[in-house]
Design a protein around this motif. Structure first.
Motif, PDB file in Angstrom:
ATOM      1  N   ALA A  77       0.552  -0.771   0.107  1.00 57.32           N
ATOM      2  CA  ALA A  77      -0.115  -0.433  -0.083  1.00 57.32           C
ATOM      3  C   ALA A  77       0.518   1.471   0.006  1.00 57.32           C
ATOM      4  CB  ALA A  77      -0.659   0.016   0.812  1.00 57.32           C
ATOM      5  N   LEU A  78       1.807   1.019   0.713  1.00 60.98           N
ATOM      6  CA  LEU A  78       2.723   2.585   1.165  1.00 60.98           C
ATOM      7  C   LEU A  78       3.414   2.349  -0.703  1.00 60.98           C
ATOM      8  CD1 LEU A  78       4.257   1.807   4.361  1.00 60.98           C
ATOM      9  CD2 LEU A  78       3.068   3.651   4.033  1.00 60.98           C
ATOM     10  N   MET A  79       3.697   2.092  -1.227  1.00 63.21           N
ATOM     11  CA  MET A  79       4.677   2.050  -2.374  1.00 63.21           C
ATOM     12  C   MET A  79       3.986   2.406  -3.154  1.00 63.21           C
ATOM     13  SD  MET A  79       7.435  -1.245  -2.921  1.00 63.21           S
ATOM     14  CE  MET A  79       6.284  -2.536  -2.259  1.00 63.21           C
ATOM     15  N   ASN A  80       2.253   1.602  -3.697  1.00 60.47           N
ATOM     16  CA  ASN A  80       1.199   2.522  -4.242  1.00 60.47           C
ATOM     17  C   ASN A  80       1.064   4.275  -3.709  1.00 60.47           C
ATOM     18  OD1 ASN A  80       0.203   0.584  -5.598  1.00 60.47           O
ATOM     19  ND2 ASN A  80      -1.271  -0.639  -4.358  1.00 60.47           N
ATOM     20  N   VAL A  81       1.106   4.427  -2.651  1.00 55.32           N
ATOM     21  CA  VAL A  81       1.156   5.924  -2.130  1.00 55.32           C
ATOM     22  C   VAL A  81       1.950   6.692  -3.009  1.00 55.32           C
ATOM     23  CG1 VAL A  81       0.826   6.974  -0.358  1.00 55.32           C
ATOM     24  CG2 VAL A  81      -0.498   5.460  -0.345  1.00 55.32           C
ATOM     25  N   GLY A  82       3.248   6.345  -3.180  1.00 50.64           N
ATOM     26  CA  GLY A  82       4.356   6.603  -3.491  1.00 50.64           C
ATOM     27  C   GLY A  82       3.952   6.859  -4.656  1.00 50.64           C
ATOM     28  N   TYR A  83       3.682   6.540  -5.547  1.00 54.41           N
ATOM     29  CA  TYR A  83       3.267   5.953  -6.642  1.00 54.41           C
ATOM     30  C   TYR A  83       2.546   7.548  -6.977  1.00 54.41           C
ATOM     31  CZ  TYR A  83       0.952   5.611 -11.435  1.00 54.41           C
ATOM     32  OH  TYR A  83       0.595   5.667 -12.814  1.00 54.41           O
ATOM     33  N   ALA A 142      12.035  -1.387 -11.067  1.00 57.93           N
ATOM     34  CA  ALA A 142      11.534   0.006 -11.632  1.00 57.93           C
ATOM     35  C   ALA A 142      10.475  -0.667 -12.303  1.00 57.93           C
ATOM     36  CB  ALA A 142      12.956   0.283 -12.470  1.00 57.93           C
ATOM     37  N   PHE A 143       9.708   0.345 -12.626  1.00 59.77           N
ATOM     38  CA  PHE A 143       8.892   0.650 -13.901  1.00 59.77           C
ATOM     39  C   PHE A 143       8.215   1.773 -14.513  1.00 59.77           C
ATOM     40  CE2 PHE A 143       8.022  -2.940 -10.440  1.00 59.77           C
ATOM     41  CZ  PHE A 143       7.193  -3.470 -10.821  1.00 59.77           C
ATOM     42  N   THR A 144       8.116   2.228 -15.482  1.00 62.89           N
ATOM     43  CA  THR A 144       6.688   2.653 -16.128  1.00 62.89           C
ATOM     44  C   THR A 144       6.334   2.897 -15.593  1.00 62.89           C
ATOM     45  OG1 THR A 144       6.356   1.635 -17.771  1.00 62.89           O
ATOM     46  CG2 THR A 144       8.606   1.964 -18.088  1.00 62.89           C
ATOM     47  N   THR A 145       5.634   3.980 -16.182  1.00 64.47           N
ATOM     48  CA  THR A 145       4.165   4.441 -15.830  1.00 64.47           C
ATOM     49  C   THR A 145       3.071   3.137 -16.305  1.00 64.47           C
ATOM     50  OG1 THR A 145       5.204   6.409 -15.376  1.00 64.47           O
ATOM     51  CG2 THR A 145       2.311   6.531 -15.745  1.00 64.47           C
ATOM     52  N   ALA A 146       3.527   2.899 -17.641  1.00 62.27           N
ATOM     53  CA  ALA A 146       2.634   2.169 -18.425  1.00 62.27           C
ATOM     54  C   ALA A 146       2.561   0.666 -18.037  1.00 62.27           C
ATOM     55  CB  ALA A 146       3.575   2.342 -19.760  1.00 62.27           C
ATOM     56  N   GLN A 147       3.442   0.449 -17.155  1.00 60.26           N
ATOM     57  CA  GLN A 147       3.797  -1.162 -16.808  1.00 60.26           C
ATOM     58  C   GLN A 147       2.915  -1.198 -15.224  1.00 60.26           C
ATOM     59  OE1 GLN A 147       7.718  -1.044 -16.331  1.00 60.26           O
ATOM     60  NE2 GLN A 147       8.453  -2.008 -18.653  1.00 60.26           N
ATOM     61  N   LEU A 148       2.840  -0.034 -14.813  1.00 60.17           N
ATOM     62  CA  LEU A 148       2.811  -0.012 -13.473  1.00 60.17           C
ATOM     63  C   LEU A 148       1.297  -0.246 -13.293  1.00 60.17           C
ATOM     64  CD1 LEU A 148       4.351   2.475 -10.939  1.00 60.17           C
ATOM     65  CD2 LEU A 148       3.295   0.112 -10.005  1.00 60.17           C
ATOM     66  N   GLN A 149       0.171   0.649 -14.525  1.00 61.29           N
ATOM     67  CA  GLN A 149      -0.947   0.869 -14.390  1.00 61.29           C
ATOM     68  C   GLN A 149      -1.373  -0.285 -14.993  1.00 61.29           C
ATOM     69  OE1 GLN A 149      -2.863   3.053 -13.858  1.00 61.29           O
ATOM     70  NE2 GLN A 149      -2.025   4.801 -13.345  1.00 61.29           N
ATOM     71  N   ARG A 150      -0.764  -0.913 -16.167  1.00 62.94           N
ATOM     72  CA  ARG A 150      -0.862  -2.198 -16.500  1.00 62.94           C
ATOM     73  C   ARG A 150      -1.231  -3.329 -15.609  1.00 62.94           C
ATOM     74  NH1 ARG A 150       2.076  -5.542 -21.491  1.00 62.94           N
ATOM     75  NH2 ARG A 150       0.307  -6.936 -21.619  1.00 62.94           N
ATOM     76  N   VAL A 151      -0.669  -3.688 -14.357  1.00 61.44           N
ATOM     77  CA  VAL A 151      -0.970  -4.796 -13.399  1.00 61.44           C
ATOM     78  C   VAL A 151      -1.427  -3.909 -12.403  1.00 61.44           C
ATOM     79  CG1 VAL A 151       1.578  -5.827 -14.214  1.00 61.44           C
ATOM     80  CG2 VAL A 151       1.687  -4.214 -12.218  1.00 61.44           C
ATOM     81  N   ASN A 152      -1.494  -2.757 -11.901  1.00 67.34           N
ATOM     82  CA  ASN A 152      -2.710  -1.729 -11.321  1.00 67.34           C
ATOM     83  C   ASN A 152      -1.498  -1.935 -10.250  1.00 67.34           C
ATOM     84  OD1 ASN A 152      -4.711  -0.965  -9.870  1.00 67.34           O
ATOM     85  ND2 ASN A 152      -6.111  -2.884  -9.298  1.00 67.34           N
ATOM     86  N   GLY A 153      -0.348  -1.871 -10.129  1.00 73.11           N
ATOM     87  CA  GLY A 153       0.267  -1.310  -9.441  1.00 73.11           C
ATOM     88  C   GLY A 153       0.177  -2.408  -8.074  1.00 73.11           C
ATOM     89  N   GLY A 221      -5.106  -2.769  -5.860  1.00 74.71           N
ATOM     90  CA  GLY A 221      -3.803  -2.443  -6.259  1.00 74.71           C
ATOM     91  C   GLY A 221      -3.961  -0.903  -5.868  1.00 74.71           C
ATOM     92  N   VAL A 222      -3.461  -0.177  -7.697  1.00 76.07           N
ATOM     93  CA  VAL A 222      -3.854   1.444  -6.969  1.00 76.07           C
ATOM     94  C   VAL A 222      -4.994   2.248  -6.824  1.00 76.07           C
ATOM     95  CG1 VAL A 222      -3.126   2.570 -10.006  1.00 76.07           C
ATOM     96  CG2 VAL A 222      -1.523   2.980  -7.807  1.00 76.07           C
ATOM     97  N   ASN A 223      -5.303   1.323  -8.041  1.00 69.33           N
ATOM     98  CA  ASN A 223      -7.612   2.064  -7.822  1.00 69.33           C
ATOM     99  C   ASN A 223      -8.098   1.359  -6.941  1.00 69.33           C
ATOM    100  OD1 ASN A 223      -7.269  -0.612  -8.157  1.00 69.33           O
ATOM    101  ND2 ASN A 223      -8.959  -0.773 -10.154  1.00 69.33           N
ATOM    102  N   SER A 224      -7.294   0.945  -5.579  1.00 66.87           N
ATOM    103  CA  SER A 224      -7.984   0.517  -4.736  1.00 66.87           C
ATOM    104  C   SER A 224      -7.154   1.921  -2.939  1.00 66.87           C
ATOM    105  CB  SER A 224      -8.392  -0.560  -3.953  1.00 66.87           C
ATOM    106  OG  SER A 224      -7.345  -1.848  -4.205  1.00 66.87           O
ATOM    107  N   VAL A 225      -5.794   1.418  -3.083  1.00 68.39           N
ATOM    108  CA  VAL A 225      -5.687   1.918  -1.996  1.00 68.39           C
ATOM    109  C   VAL A 225      -6.071   3.082  -1.629  1.00 68.39           C
ATOM    110  CG1 VAL A 225      -3.765   3.565  -3.284  1.00 68.39           C
ATOM    111  CG2 VAL A 225      -3.129   2.591  -1.220  1.00 68.39           C
ATOM    112  N   GLU A 226      -6.475   2.976  -0.586  1.00 64.26           N
ATOM    113  CA  GLU A 226      -7.393   4.369   0.619  1.00 64.26           C
ATOM    114  C   GLU A 226      -6.015   4.628   1.524  1.00 64.26           C
ATOM    115  OE1 GLU A 226     -10.621   2.345   2.243  1.00 64.26           O
ATOM    116  OE2 GLU A 226     -11.440   2.665   1.008  1.00 64.26           O
ATOM    117  N   TYR A 227      -6.158   6.176   1.562  1.00 66.44           N
ATOM    118  CA  TYR A 227      -5.466   6.359   2.515  1.00 66.44           C
ATOM    119  C   TYR A 227      -5.693   8.243   2.918  1.00 66.44           C
ATOM    120  CZ  TYR A 227      -2.829   8.795  -1.087  1.00 66.44           C
ATOM    121  OH  TYR A 227      -2.518   9.614  -2.712  1.00 66.44           O
TER     122      TYR A 227
END
Length: 247
Positions: A77-83, A142-153, A221-227
């Motif tokens: 979750a912290l890595m998703n928040v960081g992104y 290391a991930f590009t934006t596209a790679q991260l979005q594709r796997v949903n973080g 993933g990145v679409n559902s992290v709550e913080y």
């Protein structure tokens, strides 16, 4: 100011741990460090990491995502928040996720993204600098934006120690993507010793949870992290964002 000695070693850093070389940068990196109560480790990491990134001519900023003491540590979750938080501040081409206890030994080991997800920390001292079996993408990746979005973080479901990196490896494979790994003799890291974090138990349910990754990953993933962000401070050598996870 925290870590005055590290700041003194890096006179070209701008406030918040931002650096831009005076030649064309090789890329624009956000370095994201999930963190709680490891000040000594952080200081040592920054001492080694800033010179490596500067010698590689990256434009970069270091973000320390500091989980408040509420709740069990949740690295994914912290890595998703960081992104999400880094993305709000600059248009980065590459996101590097970095454990606080891994120190780069080599200036030749590039902190860069590629057409495949890059697992950078392949040679780690505690594993005698050999790739360990069942390797995932833990440590430094290391991930590009596209790679991260594709796997949903990263998954937000793995509280406690372990699991989120295995989950990420499953996500990458499920999307037909690959993980690229530099030679362990090129990318050497020293792992700093640390005792068990009393607030961070081993995640005993992780093996059962990993069986459901491919079903869960689109909604977890990145679409559902709550913080909520409790505060942001621009230190001389990094940007500190303190967050509370959950609603």
């Amino acid at each position: 100011v925290m870590f005055d000695d590290v700041a003194a070693e890096n006179p070209y850093l701008e406030i918040g741990g931002y650096f831009k070389p005076n030649t064309k940068p090789r890329g624009k990196l956000a370095v994201i460090i999930p963190f709680r109560n490891r000040k000594f480790h952080l200081r040592v990491l920054l001492h080694y990491l800033h010179p490596v990134l500067q010698s590689q001519r990256f434009e970069y900023c270091i973000y320390v995502i500091n989980q408040s003491n509420k709740g069990v540590f949740n690295k994914g979750a912290l890595m998703n928040v960081g992104y999400l938080e880094a993305m709000k501040r600059h248009n980065y081409s590459c996101y590097v996720f970095h454990d606080v206890d891994l120190l780069p030994e080599e200036h030749r080991c590039l902190y860069t993204c590629s057409d495949d997800v890059r697992h950078i920390s392949t040679g780690i001292s505690k594993f005698k600098y050999k790739l360990v079996g069942g390797v995932t993408v833990g440590g430094v990746s290391a991930f590009t934006t596209a790679q991260l979005q594709r796997v949903n973080g990263w998954s937000n479901r793995y509280v406690g120690w372990g699991g989120e990196d295995d989950d990420m490896a499953i996500r990458i494979r499920a999307h037909g993507m690959r993980i690229r790994r530099p030679s362990p003799s090129l990318c050497k890291f020293t792992s700093l010793p640390h005792g068990p974090d009393p607030g961070n138990p081993l995640n005993k349910k992780r093996f059962n949870m990993l069986r459901h990754t491919t079903k869960e990953m689109f909604g977890d993933g990145v679409n559902s992290v709550e913080y909520s962000v409790l505060g942001e401070t621009l230190q001389a050598t990094f940007t500190n964002i303190t967050v509370e996870l959950g609603k």
